[in-house]
Design a protein around this motif. Structure first.
Motif, mmCIF file in Angstrom:
data_model
loop_
_atom_site.group_PDB
_atom_site.id
_atom_site.type_symbol
_atom_site.label_atom_id
_atom_site.label_comp_id
_atom_site.label_asym_id
_atom_site.label_seq_id
_atom_site.Cartn_x
_atom_site.Cartn_y
_atom_site.Cartn_z
ATOM 1 N N ARG A 1 39.797 59.333 21.189
ATOM 2 C CA ARG A 1 41.111 58.980 21.742
ATOM 3 C C ARG A 1 41.341 57.470 21.726
ATOM 4 O O ARG A 1 42.470 57.020 21.955
ATOM 5 C CB ARG A 1 41.260 59.499 23.176
ATOM 6 N N SER A 2 40.308 56.693 21.493
ATOM 7 C CA SER A 2 40.478 55.246 21.427
ATOM 8 C C SER A 2 40.819 54.829 19.999
ATOM 9 O O SER A 2 40.531 55.548 19.044
ATOM 10 C CB SER A 2 39.205 54.531 21.900
ATOM 11 N N SER A 3 41.417 53.652 19.871
ATOM 12 C CA SER A 3 41.847 53.178 18.558
ATOM 13 C C SER A 3 40.647 52.807 17.697
ATOM 14 O O SER A 3 39.534 52.620 18.192
ATOM 15 C CB SER A 3 42.764 51.965 18.716
ATOM 16 N N ALA A 4 40.887 52.687 16.406
ATOM 17 C CA ALA A 4 39.820 52.348 15.471
ATOM 18 C C ALA A 4 39.200 50.993 15.813
ATOM 19 O O ALA A 4 37.988 50.795 15.671
ATOM 20 C CB ALA A 4 40.361 52.343 14.046
ATOM 21 N N LYS A 5 40.007 50.046 16.274
ATOM 22 C CA LYS A 5 39.499 48.725 16.629
ATOM 23 C C LYS A 5 38.521 48.804 17.796
ATOM 24 O O LYS A 5 37.465 48.156 17.790
ATOM 25 C CB LYS A 5 40.685 47.805 16.984
ATOM 26 N N THR A 6 38.856 49.601 18.778
ATOM 27 C CA THR A 6 37.980 49.759 19.947
ATOM 28 C C THR A 6 36.716 50.522 19.577
ATOM 29 O O THR A 6 35.615 50.189 20.032
ATOM 30 C CB THR A 6 38.732 50.487 21.077
ATOM 31 N N GLN A 7 36.859 51.556 18.758
ATOM 32 C CA GLN A 7 35.683 52.297 18.287
ATOM 33 C C GLN A 7 34.722 51.367 17.553
ATOM 34 O O GLN A 7 33.502 51.415 17.762
ATOM 35 C CB GLN A 7 36.114 53.436 17.364
ATOM 36 N N SER A 8 35.255 50.497 16.714
ATOM 37 C CA SER A 8 34.423 49.578 15.951
ATOM 38 C C SER A 8 33.676 48.615 16.862
ATOM 39 O O SER A 8 32.497 48.304 16.628
ATOM 40 C CB SER A 8 35.274 48.787 14.956
ATOM 41 N N ALA A 9 34.350 48.137 17.913
ATOM 42 C CA ALA A 9 33.696 47.221 18.855
ATOM 43 C C ALA A 9 32.532 47.898 19.557
ATOM 44 O O ALA A 9 31.464 47.305 19.743
ATOM 45 C CB ALA A 9 34.719 46.720 19.876
ATOM 46 N N MET A 10 32.720 49.165 19.921
ATOM 47 C CA MET A 10 31.651 49.895 20.603
ATOM 48 C C MET A 10 30.492 50.162 19.653
ATOM 49 O O MET A 10 29.317 50.003 20.015
ATOM 50 C CB MET A 10 32.206 51.220 21.132
ATOM 51 N N LEU A 11 30.802 50.558 18.438
ATOM 52 C CA LEU A 11 29.750 50.860 17.474
ATOM 53 C C LEU A 11 28.974 49.601 17.084
ATOM 54 O O LEU A 11 27.777 49.665 16.814
ATOM 55 C CB LEU A 11 30.355 51.521 16.237
ATOM 56 N N GLU A 12 29.662 48.447 17.096
ATOM 57 C CA GLU A 12 28.969 47.187 16.820
ATOM 58 C C GLU A 12 27.978 46.882 17.938
ATOM 59 O O GLU A 12 26.845 46.457 17.687
ATOM 60 C CB GLU A 12 29.980 46.056 16.675
ATOM 61 N N ALA A 13 28.387 47.108 19.185
ATOM 62 C CA ALA A 13 27.481 46.898 20.315
ATOM 63 C C ALA A 13 26.286 47.846 20.235
ATOM 64 O O ALA A 13 25.144 47.460 20.524
ATOM 65 C CB ALA A 13 28.231 47.095 21.631
ATOM 66 N N MET A 14 26.539 49.086 19.815
ATOM 67 C CA MET A 14 25.458 50.055 19.658
ATOM 68 C C MET A 14 24.450 49.595 18.612
ATOM 69 O O MET A 14 23.237 49.739 18.802
ATOM 70 C CB MET A 14 26.032 51.412 19.248
ATOM 71 N N GLN A 15 24.938 49.035 17.528
ATOM 72 C CA GLN A 15 24.069 48.642 16.425
ATOM 73 C C GLN A 15 23.326 47.345 16.713
ATOM 74 O O GLN A 15 22.122 47.237 16.475
ATOM 75 C CB GLN A 15 24.904 48.492 15.150
ATOM 76 N N GLU A 16 24.049 46.343 17.227
ATOM 77 C CA GLU A 16 23.461 45.020 17.425
ATOM 78 C C GLU A 16 22.701 44.900 18.742
ATOM 79 O O GLU A 16 21.939 43.950 18.935
ATOM 80 C CB GLU A 16 24.562 43.950 17.374
ATOM 81 N N ARG A 17 22.944 45.816 19.676
ATOM 82 C CA ARG A 17 22.302 45.782 21.002
ATOM 83 C C ARG A 17 22.645 44.489 21.745
ATOM 84 O O ARG A 17 21.843 43.990 22.537
ATOM 85 C CB ARG A 17 20.783 45.925 20.885
#
Length: 332
Positions: free
Chosen positions: A122-138
């Motif tokens: 339900r979140s926008s692609a920009k927000t999804q990308s920010a979360m996935l970046e945090a997941m990857q980079e820790r």
């Protein structure tokens, strides 16, 4: 001790059994049934990965996430995804203080040991990308300053498959970053009666009676997973399975290309090995066996195999394709 080279003592396995037994007891106080969900959550946590949960509403996804955090003494934050959710709402932001004339940093809810990203589509692609970046980079970057995320750190993202209107579907490349994808089903009649009994008696909301394990214990378990022995024949088996999903392997599946557009990536190979190592520890073993690979094949591969239009039109499920792939690969 390098990862996957053994060195686990019987005392280590006994300690792991006791710690995991405590987690199971805490989990059973809050969640009725859903053994597959508990196994998937614990496996993902021990393997240091993130998990995507898919189900209709009301199947204890949020309760399970909160309970897992409580069982390991971890901090827990829940983020409800909406179309207007911005990256700063997740990561954090800088706030100007008029009194001091300076900026102060306010960390976002992603800074917790376990983060529930509810209805991620339900979140926008920009927000999804920010979360996935945090997941990857820790880590997160706010105002040019990097802030490491807690250790351990795990994201549990959920999505509802029955309401697609007004959603932003995760691209396959981003889905691949989740270690596992677990699909929840309705509880059986016996379990649903037990849920009603617990709610009517107040047991469902009663305080937990089992002391949780510590975050140091979680890090100990994660270290054990790193040391689980994976034989070369098992690694070859994993690679053969992944290559078969790409239309090659020792025994290519005839007609698979009619249903599969893109097979699993090397990240799928790593995920199969890591989750199998986690399963071995939960089973009290210091080594991986082929049955560990088979037991987690759906959760690891169902979101990594991209189906063709014909497969989608004919409702060919990913699990059917995964079974065909495993049937074609000789078990070591």
């Amino acid at each position: 001790m390098s990862a996957g080279h053994g060195g686990i003592t019987p005392e280590d396995l006994q300690k792991a059994k006791e710690l995991l037994g405590t987690v199971t007891q805490v989990f059973e106080q809050r969640v009725v049934g859903q053994e597959a969900l508990r196994t998937a959550l614990v496996s993902s946590l021990l393997a240091g990965g993130h998990i995507l949960l898919e189900s209709v509403p009301g199947l204890a996804k949020t309760t399970a996430a909160e309970t897992l955090a409580a069982s390991v003494s971890g901090t827990f934050h829940r983020i409800q995804c909406t179309p207007d959710l911005m990256p700063n709402d997740i990561v954090g932001t800088q706030i100007y203080n008029y009194g001091t004339g300076s900026f102060t940093t306010q960390l976002g809810p992603v800074h917790a040991n376990l983060v529930l990203l509810d209805e991620v589509n339900r979140s926008s692609a920009k927000t999804q990308s920010a979360m996935l970046e945090a997941m990857q980079e820790r880590q997160t970057s706010i105002g040019g300053v990097e802030y490491p995320l807690p250790d351990p750190f795990m994201v549990l993202a959920t999505q509802n498959p029955i309401e697609e209107e007004g959603t932003y579907v995760l691209p396959e490349a981003q889905m691949d970053r989740f270690l596992m994808k677990e699909v929840l089903t309705y509880p059986g009649a016996v379990h649903e009666v037990e849920i009603l009994e617990r709610v009517s008696s107040g047991r469902q909301s009663a305080p937990l009676t089992v002391p949780p394990i510590s975050l140091d214990d979680v890090r100990f378990l994660q270290g054990l997973v790193d040391d689980v022995y994976v034989d070369t024949s098992i690694k070859r088996y994993i690679v053969d399975v992944i290559n078969t999903s790409r239309f090659s392997g020792p025994r290519p599946v005839q007609g698979l290309s009619n249903h599969v557009r893109v097979g699993a990536s090397p990240r799928g190979s790593i995920a199969l090995m890591r989750v199998a190592q986690s399963l071995a520890i939960q089973a009290g073993r210091g080594f991986v066996i082929p049955d560990d690979i088979k037991a987690i094949r759906y959760a690891v591969l169902r979101h990594r195999i991209v189906r063709t239009f014909d497969a989608l039109a004919n409702n060919v499920q990913p699990e059917q394709l995964i079974d065909a792939i495993f049937d074609a690969v000789p078990t070591p």
